[in-house]
Write a protein that holds these residues in place. Structure first.
Motif, PDB file in Angstrom:
ATOM      1  N   ILE A 236       5.190  11.713   1.042  1.00 41.54           N
ATOM      2  CA  ILE A 236       3.985  10.974   0.672  1.00 41.54           C
ATOM      3  C   ILE A 236       2.768  11.783   1.100  1.00 41.54           C
ATOM      4  O   ILE A 236       2.648  12.188   2.254  1.00 41.54           O
ATOM      5  CB  ILE A 236       3.970   9.582   1.332  1.00 41.54           C
ATOM      6  CG1 ILE A 236       5.165   8.766   0.840  1.00 41.54           C
ATOM      7  CG2 ILE A 236       2.663   8.861   1.046  1.00 41.54           C
ATOM      8  CD1 ILE A 236       5.347   7.458   1.544  1.00 41.54           C
ATOM      9  N   PHE A 237       1.884  12.012   0.138  1.00 42.08           N
ATOM     10  CA  PHE A 237       0.623  12.716   0.384  1.00 42.08           C
ATOM     11  C   PHE A 237      -0.499  11.711   0.192  1.00 42.08           C
ATOM     12  O   PHE A 237      -0.611  11.108  -0.866  1.00 42.08           O
ATOM     13  CB  PHE A 237       0.465  13.886  -0.598  1.00 42.08           C
ATOM     14  CG  PHE A 237      -0.839  14.610  -0.445  1.00 42.08           C
ATOM     15  CD1 PHE A 237      -0.967  15.627   0.476  1.00 42.08           C
ATOM     16  CD2 PHE A 237      -1.932  14.267  -1.210  1.00 42.08           C
ATOM     17  CE1 PHE A 237      -2.163  16.298   0.627  1.00 42.08           C
ATOM     18  CE2 PHE A 237      -3.139  14.919  -1.059  1.00 42.08           C
ATOM     19  CZ  PHE A 237      -3.252  15.934  -0.139  1.00 42.08           C
ATOM     20  N   GLU A 238      -1.312  11.531   1.215  1.00 40.93           N
ATOM     21  CA  GLU A 238      -2.436  10.598   1.127  1.00 40.93           C
ATOM     22  C   GLU A 238      -3.704  11.333   1.536  1.00 40.93           C
ATOM     23  O   GLU A 238      -3.712  12.038   2.545  1.00 40.93           O
ATOM     24  CB  GLU A 238      -2.189   9.408   2.054  1.00 40.93           C
ATOM     25  CG  GLU A 238      -3.205   8.315   1.906  1.00 40.93           C
ATOM     26  CD  GLU A 238      -2.859   7.096   2.757  1.00 40.93           C
ATOM     27  OE1 GLU A 238      -3.787   6.299   2.978  1.00 40.93           O
ATOM     28  OE2 GLU A 238      -1.713   6.947   3.186  1.00 40.93           O
ATOM     29  N   ALA A 239      -4.757  11.176   0.735  1.00 35.85           N
ATOM     30  CA  ALA A 239      -6.024  11.848   1.022  1.00 35.85           C
ATOM     31  C   ALA A 239      -7.167  10.845   0.944  1.00 35.85           C
ATOM     32  O   ALA A 239      -7.218  10.020   0.033  1.00 35.85           O
ATOM     33  CB  ALA A 239      -6.266  12.982   0.043  1.00 35.85           C
ATOM     34  N   ARG A 240      -8.071  10.919   1.913  1.00 36.93           N
ATOM     35  CA  ARG A 240      -9.286  10.096   1.913  1.00 36.93           C
ATOM     36  C   ARG A 240     -10.463  11.059   1.896  1.00 36.93           C
ATOM     37  O   ARG A 240     -10.713  11.781   2.853  1.00 36.93           O
ATOM     38  CB  ARG A 240      -9.324   9.205   3.147  1.00 36.93           C
ATOM     39  CG  ARG A 240     -10.637   8.443   3.258  1.00 36.93           C
ATOM     40  CD  ARG A 240     -10.600   7.410   4.350  1.00 36.93           C
ATOM     41  NE  ARG A 240      -9.771   6.302   3.906  1.00 36.93           N
ATOM     42  CZ  ARG A 240      -8.751   5.791   4.602  1.00 36.93           C
ATOM     43  NH1 ARG A 240      -8.442   6.292   5.763  1.00 36.93           N
ATOM     44  NH2 ARG A 240      -8.069   4.770   4.140  1.00 36.93           N
ATOM     45  N   LEU A 241     -11.178  11.078   0.773  1.00 33.68           N
ATOM     46  CA  LEU A 241     -12.295  11.988   0.550  1.00 33.68           C
ATOM     47  C   LEU A 241     -13.593  11.221   0.802  1.00 33.68           C
ATOM     48  O   LEU A 241     -13.805  10.176   0.200  1.00 33.68           O
ATOM     49  CB  LEU A 241     -12.247  12.506  -0.889  1.00 33.68           C
ATOM     50  CG  LEU A 241     -13.237  13.575  -1.253  1.00 33.68           C
ATOM     51  CD1 LEU A 241     -12.604  14.933  -0.988  1.00 33.68           C
ATOM     52  CD2 LEU A 241     -13.598  13.474  -2.702  1.00 33.68           C
ATOM     53  N   LYS A 242     -14.430  11.747   1.690  1.00 31.32           N
ATOM     54  CA  LYS A 242     -15.678  11.062   2.041  1.00 31.32           C
ATOM     55  C   LYS A 242     -16.852  11.748   1.370  1.00 31.32           C
ATOM     56  O   LYS A 242     -17.026  12.963   1.472  1.00 31.32           O
ATOM     57  CB  LYS A 242     -15.863  11.057   3.550  1.00 31.32           C
ATOM     58  CG  LYS A 242     -14.812  10.247   4.272  1.00 31.32           C
ATOM     59  CD  LYS A 242     -14.976  10.329   5.760  1.00 31.32           C
ATOM     60  CE  LYS A 242     -13.815   9.632   6.432  1.00 31.32           C
ATOM     61  NZ  LYS A 242     -13.662  10.022   7.815  1.00 31.32           N
ATOM     62  N   VAL A 243     -17.658  10.940   0.666  1.00 28.79           N
ATOM     63  CA  VAL A 243     -18.908  11.391   0.064  1.00 28.79           C
ATOM     64  C   VAL A 243     -19.996  10.440   0.557  1.00 28.79           C
ATOM     65  O   VAL A 243     -19.689   9.347   1.018  1.00 28.79           O
ATOM     66  CB  VAL A 243     -18.829  11.408  -1.485  1.00 28.79           C
ATOM     67  CG1 VAL A 243     -17.809  12.419  -1.962  1.00 28.79           C
ATOM     68  CG2 VAL A 243     -18.518  10.053  -2.047  1.00 28.79           C
ATOM     69  N   PRO A 244     -21.255  10.826   0.467  1.00 31.79           N
ATOM     70  CA  PRO A 244     -22.316   9.940   0.950  1.00 31.79           C
ATOM     71  C   PRO A 244     -22.259   8.557   0.277  1.00 31.79           C
ATOM     72  O   PRO A 244     -22.289   8.452  -0.941  1.00 31.79           O
ATOM     73  CB  PRO A 244     -23.599  10.675   0.581  1.00 31.79           C
ATOM     74  CG  PRO A 244     -23.192  12.106   0.504  1.00 31.79           C
ATOM     75  CD  PRO A 244     -21.785  12.101  -0.004  1.00 31.79           C
ATOM     76  N   GLY A 245     -22.092   7.518   1.083  1.00 33.08           N
ATOM     77  CA  GLY A 245     -22.102   6.152   0.575  1.00 33.08           C
ATOM     78  C   GLY A 245     -20.794   5.658  -0.005  1.00 33.08           C
ATOM     79  O   GLY A 245     -20.721   4.528  -0.476  1.00 33.08           O
TER      80      GLY A 245
END
Length: 100
Positions: free
Chosen positions: A53-62
């Motif tokens: 399982i590959f899980e990614a959380r990408l953060k951008v402004p807001g």
């Protein structure tokens, strides 16, 4: 871009971590305001082959985008998740342009 990689139930080798970093860096071509990415690699103890399982959380402004993929290999999961994140980032960029 800063990529934080965490592996659960195993130790990820440097080659895999470098591959993830390289693939996630390409996302900045589509949206240049990416802050960071948190990546979680998990191996489930199951009999069938698609146990990674590959899980990614990408953060951008807001906002932040979360993608979770289950595959036979982590490389396949990285590619599938990155293409999904590309679509989401393009959609976000188009929405921001429409509001200008």
């Amino acid at each position: 871009m800063k990529v934080n990689t965490q592996s659960v139930n195993f130790n990820a080798d440097q080659k895999l971590i470098d591959f993830i970093q390289k693939r996630m860096d390409k996302l900045e071509l589509f949206y240049d305001k990416v802050i960071s990415t948190d990546v979680y690699l998990k191996v489930e103890n199951r009999s069938y082959k698609e146990n990674k399982i590959f899980e990614a959380r990408l953060k951008v402004p807001g906002d932040s985008f979360v993608v979770k993929k289950q595959c036979k290999s982590f490389e396949e999961g990285v590619d599938m998740a990155a293409s999904s994140l590309e679509r989401q980032l393009k959609k976000r960029k188009e929405k921001l342009r429409a509001h200008l």
